[in-house]
Design an enzyme around this catalytic site. Structure first.
Site, PDB file in Angstrom:
ATOM      1  N   PRO A 122      38.209  89.485  71.549  1.00 49.18           N
ATOM      2  CA  PRO A 122      37.465  90.745  71.518  1.00 49.18           C
ATOM      3  C   PRO A 122      38.240  91.975  72.000  1.00 49.18           C
ATOM      4  O   PRO A 122      37.707  93.064  71.957  1.00 49.18           O
ATOM      5  CB  PRO A 122      36.294  90.461  72.465  1.00 49.18           C
ATOM      6  N   GLY A 123      39.451  91.789  72.488  1.00 45.85           N
ATOM      7  CA  GLY A 123      40.257  92.959  72.831  1.00 45.85           C
ATOM      8  C   GLY A 123      40.547  93.134  74.317  1.00 45.85           C
ATOM      9  O   GLY A 123      41.110  94.153  74.714  1.00 45.85           O
ATOM     10  N   SER A 124      40.176  92.150  75.133  1.00 46.09           N
ATOM     11  CA  SER A 124      40.438  92.253  76.578  1.00 46.09           C
ATOM     12  C   SER A 124      41.917  92.492  76.832  1.00 46.09           C
ATOM     13  O   SER A 124      42.301  93.392  77.584  1.00 46.09           O
ATOM     14  CB  SER A 124      40.042  90.968  77.294  1.00 46.09           C
ATOM     15  N   LYS A 125      42.722  91.668  76.184  1.00 46.73           N
ATOM     16  CA  LYS A 125      44.162  91.760  76.447  1.00 46.73           C
ATOM     17  C   LYS A 125      44.796  92.877  75.630  1.00 46.73           C
ATOM     18  O   LYS A 125      45.760  93.494  76.073  1.00 46.73           O
ATOM     19  CB  LYS A 125      44.811  90.400  76.193  1.00 46.73           C
ATOM     20  N   ASP A 187      47.590  84.538  72.572  1.00 44.62           N
ATOM     21  CA  ASP A 187      46.481  83.992  73.371  1.00 44.62           C
ATOM     22  C   ASP A 187      45.657  83.183  72.373  1.00 44.62           C
ATOM     23  O   ASP A 187      44.754  83.701  71.720  1.00 44.62           O
ATOM     24  CB  ASP A 187      45.673  85.144  73.990  1.00 44.62           C
ATOM     25  N   CYS A 240      42.821  79.428  77.472  1.00 53.56           N
ATOM     26  CA  CYS A 240      41.895  79.243  78.595  1.00 53.56           C
ATOM     27  C   CYS A 240      41.369  77.823  78.554  1.00 53.56           C
ATOM     28  O   CYS A 240      40.194  77.569  78.771  1.00 53.56           O
ATOM     29  CB  CYS A 240      40.761  80.268  78.552  1.00 53.56           C
TER      30      CYS A 240
END
Lengths: 312, 143
Positions: A122-125, A187, A240
């Site tokens: 979703p764009g966290s990184k 990721d 994760c």
């Protein structure tokens, strides 16, 4: 993590058996950790506000924060409603897991570089990388699933990410790309065993077939990432999840492809474990021990795996 | 559409060319994006490009009007020289929850930049003594 216990579905037999093999004597601590309530965490979005100004604003609104020891811009808070705060509305903060901030930190992108976030939604990184690049350079945020692009688009917009282009490619197709990258974050899609305490759906979805399926995809993706990395460029592989098949085995595969070296990862303020060099009936390249495992029970975070590779 | 959008925001909000130095506006059928020159000039971008930078404006159904986005104004709105609507504490709470505000403001009818203290909250639409919040449903704060 706090001490408040919550009910969690029973971890199924095969999954539990594997966790016991990974954690050994620490398994009980892991299960206890999964049942504990977890603290909310966020990262200050320095594209829109300074850390000092954000903290002052948060404090004024009654949101008490404590810095996440291994980050510059990450904070814990006991305020569960921080996601509905004025600061979040403004895009001054981004709600993000404390261990999820590690891959971009290890990648260490700089302004002016050409960077690929291969599985970006979703764009966290992506938003973290853009902040580290200070909106300078070229950031390709790729997402293969068209339906997930909307969320990536939303977060890039909200966080003021100007130096990005969103692409909708199968990550494996980057092998054909003319563009070569200084840095790549892979990721990878995974079974998500490291976030089982937050998303119990992981338990329902989990089975060994899925682990094997993910492992195959991850091996293809890392091969593609290596091929579009500039000589001397850095690739960070993260998941994760806890399965060695999705972590060390993928890195072992990458080392067999050749042309890359594993680098040491130095992280301060967080307890980490070395990558496993053997699992089940398999033995991996000894250098795989340079990878980093973050176990939930060690720091009260999600579980994570991070590897740093350099193209020679 | 890019030039039309640039002309509109310059005229409406008093932006200058210097406010967007090093940036490029790119339009598709529905949106106008703003991104950096480095991104726009990169020749080897993969073919299946979805979008650039941030969405600066949305092209309305009439095909002529382009509405500036809250996200764009939050980044650049502090550089505006006119049609900035200041709200007080109470109005701020209403605005970020998507509620209309009655006003006797003498600003020109049309899109305005809504500001609380030194924070640009986003885009509003001023008409007939009402400030309508233009914050999308996905962005508004829950009550």
């Amino acid at each position: 993590m706090g001490a408040k216990l919550h009910s969690m579905p029973e971890i199924p037999g095969k999954m539990k058996e594997r966790f016991e093999a990974i954690f050994g004597r620490d398994y009980d601590k892991f299960e206890e950790c999964c049942r504990n309530d977890y603290k909310k965490s966020f990262r200050v979005n320095t594209l829109k506000i300074s850390v000092e100004d954000a903290l002052e604003l948060l404090k004024g609104n009654g949101i008490i924060t404590k810095r996440i020891p291994w980050t510059k811009n990450g904070f814990f808070t006991d305020v569960k409603s921080v996601g509905n705060s004025f600061e979040n509305f403004m895009g001054y903060i981004y709600i993000q897991g404390p261990a999820s901030m590690l891959p971009a930190m290890v990648l260490d992108p700089n302004p002016g570089e050409t960077v690929l976030d291969m599985c970006a939604s979703p764009g966290s990184k992506t938003t973290q990388i853009a902040a580290m690049m200070k909106n300078k350079g070229v950031l390709v945020a790729n997402e293969s699933d068209y339906k997930r692009i909307k969320l990536l688009r939303f977060n890039n917009d909200k966080n003021g990410v100007l130096n990005s282009v969103i692409t909708n490619l199968d990550g494996r197709d980057f092998a054909k790309s003319k563009l070569r990258f200084d840095k790549i974050l892979l990721d990878a899609p995974c079974t998500g065993e490291g976030i089982v305490m937050r998303e119990w759906e992981v338990i329902k979805r989990w089975n060994m077939k899925l682990v094997i399926k993910m492992c195959r995809l991850q091996k293809d993706l890392i091969a593609s990432a290596i091929s579009c990395l500039k000589p001397g460029g850095t690739l960070v592989y993260s998941t994760c999840t806890l399965s060695p098949e999705e972590n060390e085995e993928v890195i072992d595969h990458a080392l067999k492809i050749g042309g890359i070296e594993l680098e040491d990862i130095e992280l301060k303020g967080i307890k980490t474990r070395k990558g496993l060099t053997s699992w089940d009936r398999y033995t991996y390249n000894e250098r795989v021990s340079k990878c980093v495992r973050v176990w939930p029970q060690d720091n009260g975070t999600e579980g994570f795996f991070v590897a740093k590779l350099k193209k020679v | 559409m890019e030039q039309q959008f640039i002309d509109y925001i310059k005229d409406r909000f008093g932006f200058t060319k210097e406010d967007f130095g090093g940036l490029v506006f790119i339009a598709d059928e529905k949106r106008v994006y703003v991104t950096t020159e480095e991104v726009a000039l990169e020749e080897n971008l993969p073919g299946k490009t979805h979008s650039y930078g941030i969405v600066a404006g949305r092209i309305q159904r009439d095909g002529r009007t382009i509405k500036p986005t809250t996200n764009f104004l939050q980044v650049f709105g502090s550089r505006a020289k006119k049609n900035v609507f200041d709200v007080n504490d109470e109005e701020k709470e209403l605005f970020i929850r998507g509620t209309c505000i009655e006003t006797d403001s003498e600003l020109e009818k049309g899109y305005v930049i809504v500001r609380w203290r030194n924070h640009i909250l986003g885009c509003g639409f001023l008409k007939d003594g009402i400030l309508q919040s233009q914050i999308p449903q996905s962005r508004i704060m829950k009550v």
